[in-house]
Design an enzyme around this catalytic site. Structure first.
Site, PDB file in Angstrom:
ATOM      1  CB  CYS A  15      -4.030  -9.045 -27.018  1.00 26.12           C
ATOM      2  SG  CYS A  15      -5.721  -8.622 -26.510  1.00 26.12           S
ATOM      3  CG  HIS A  68      -6.688 -10.131 -30.607  1.00 26.79           C
ATOM      4  ND1 HIS A  68      -6.004 -10.596 -29.520  1.00 26.79           N
ATOM      5  CD2 HIS A  68      -5.864 -10.317 -31.684  1.00 26.79           C
ATOM      6  CE1 HIS A  68      -4.820 -11.057 -29.908  1.00 26.79           C
ATOM      7  NE2 HIS A  68      -4.710 -10.890 -31.222  1.00 26.79           N
ATOM      8  CG  HIS A  80      -1.220 -10.920 -32.387  1.00 22.36           C
ATOM      9  ND1 HIS A  80      -2.332 -11.722 -32.371  1.00 22.36           N
ATOM     10  CD2 HIS A  80      -0.410 -11.472 -33.349  1.00 22.36           C
ATOM     11  CE1 HIS A  80      -2.231 -12.690 -33.269  1.00 22.36           C
ATOM     12  NE2 HIS A  80      -1.073 -12.558 -33.884  1.00 22.36           N
TER      13      HIS A  80
END
Length: 413
Positions: A15, A68, A80
């Site tokens: 990510c 994240h 993402h």
């Protein structure tokens, strides 16, 4: 594809690697990891996000801080790399998973959302949902919210005041309905409105389970109680202990004055133990004990111990032996044999409940202390009673004495 630690758009990327490479393509350098990227730029509330802003989430509850990151695209969407092994994807901030794990939005210097979108003012791109969408962010249908006055009011307020999904979530969790209703009950209530067919099948299964348990333990449940138990199984996720506690209240004698299932087995064991100890027990006492056993309020060991203590109080001369494990039927065996022999009865028909045996075992001496009869005394007591005089032994003995008297008188040879 998301590869943990990856930083290559062709061979795999994670990510933070995705955000770093995308921003690098536009001449903007970001730190390598999510934990550092959240310190770049300045904070942006979710309702002020615009394309190009970074969005951060806490997806690993075992560790504090962001783990994240994605890039906001507008319209409540972000791109993402979600997890190792998965392709890069577009998700919605309105999804319950991301709503629950939202941490922050950050605007990175050098990103011009206005020019990227065609000019004009900075975009107001917070996800704006209608009533149906807001309801579904909770996994609940619009119809369910409408069935709950408190939730219905919150939903209308959220639409009217254009609440963000996270505020709507917080407001719902502050309602009395949410706080006073368990997660299982909420799930069942929602199912009843959103998926009535599945709810109906679930309740039917719970009713069948309730009836099976009742038969197993010997309980007699009315249709109303079957329905109540089924509802508690589905709505409150009752465990075995709670189910048995409820069912045990309805253990009852059948038309033939017997108990069924586990209760019947318990009653049989209690009667057997009481008989062996020379203790009389009433049907009500047995029923009470069976109910307590089914409900888990006592154990068979405790019931048997109570019977043994009662027997020790009924037969004080034998209390020590009873508490050591002997039974009164065993201790009374010599008396039973004498009584059976003298009265010409099968020994199986004679037990400790015989008034003569009980009197012999519980005789009290002149000093007020227990003084059971010895077997000679007991034999004489038996022979003094009218039952013995009707036996063939007594008749033969009387006839023998009569012949002897007549012989002495010279009346017979």
């Amino acid at each position: 594809m998301d590869v943990w630690g990856g930083n290559d758009l062709r061979n795999g990327i994670d990510c933070s690697g995705l955000t770093q490479q995308v921003f690098r393509a536009y001449g903007i350098e970001l730190p390598r990891v999510t934990y550092d990227q959240i310190n770049v730029g300045y904070s942006v509330p979710q309702n002020k996000l615009r394309p190009g802003d970074l969005v951060f989430f806490d997806t690993d509850r075992k560790k504090s801080g962001p783990d994240h990151v994605g890039i906001y695209m507008g319209g409540g969407k972000f791109i993402h790399a979600p997890r190792p092994g998965s392709p890069v994807k577009i998700s919605s901030l309105a999804e319950g998973y991301y709503m629950d794990r939202w941490m922050a939005g950050r605007r990175i210097p050098g990103v011009d959302a206005a020019s990227a979108s065609g000019g004009g003012e900075a975009l107001e791109v917070a996800p704006k949902l209608d009533a149906t969408e807001l309801a579904e962010t909770y996994g609940m249908s619009y119809a369910f919210f409408k069935s709950q006055p408190e939730l219905w009011k919150k939903l209308n307020q959220a639409v009217e005041e254009t609440w963000t999904p996270e505020r709507f979530q917080a407001e719902v969790k502050n309602t009395k309905w949410w706080q006073n209703t368990s997660a299982t009950a909420r799930q069942a209530q929602v199912m009843a409105k959103t998926d009535p067919a599945t709810y109906k099948a679930t309740m039917e299964g719970a009713r069948a389970q309730a009836q099976q348990i009742a038969v197993k333990v010997g309980a007699i449940l009315s249709p109303t109680n079957v329905e109540l138990l089924a509802r508690n199984i589905v709505h409150l996720a009752w465990n075995e202990e709670q189910v048995m506690g409820f069912v045990g209240q309805y253990v009852k004698f059948g038309a033939d004055k017997t108990l069924g299932g586990m209760a019947g087995q318990a009653a049989s064991a209690i009667r057997k133990e009481a008989y062996a100890l020379g203790v009389s027990v009433t049907d009500q006492s047995i029923l009470n004990s069976a109910q307590y056993l089914v409900r888990g309020l006592t154990t068979m060991e405790k019931v048997q111990a109570g019977l043994r203590e009662h027997a020790a109080s009924l037969y004080p001369a034998w209390g020590e032996q009873i508490m050591a494990g002997a039974t009164m039927q065993e201790l009374a065996t010599p008396y039973r044999q004498v009584l059976a022999q003298e009265l010409q009865l099968p020994e199986s028909d004679v037990d400790v409940f015989s008034p003569k045996i009980k009197a012999a075992l519980n005789r009290v001496g002149a000093d007020g202390q227990p003084a059971p009869m010895d077997l000679n005394e007991f034999t004489q007591m038996v022979r003094s009673g009218p039952e013995w005089r009707r036996t063939t032994t007594a008749v033969d003995k009387a006839m023998g004495i009569g012949r002897e008297v007549l012989a002495q008188m010279g009346l017979v040879s």
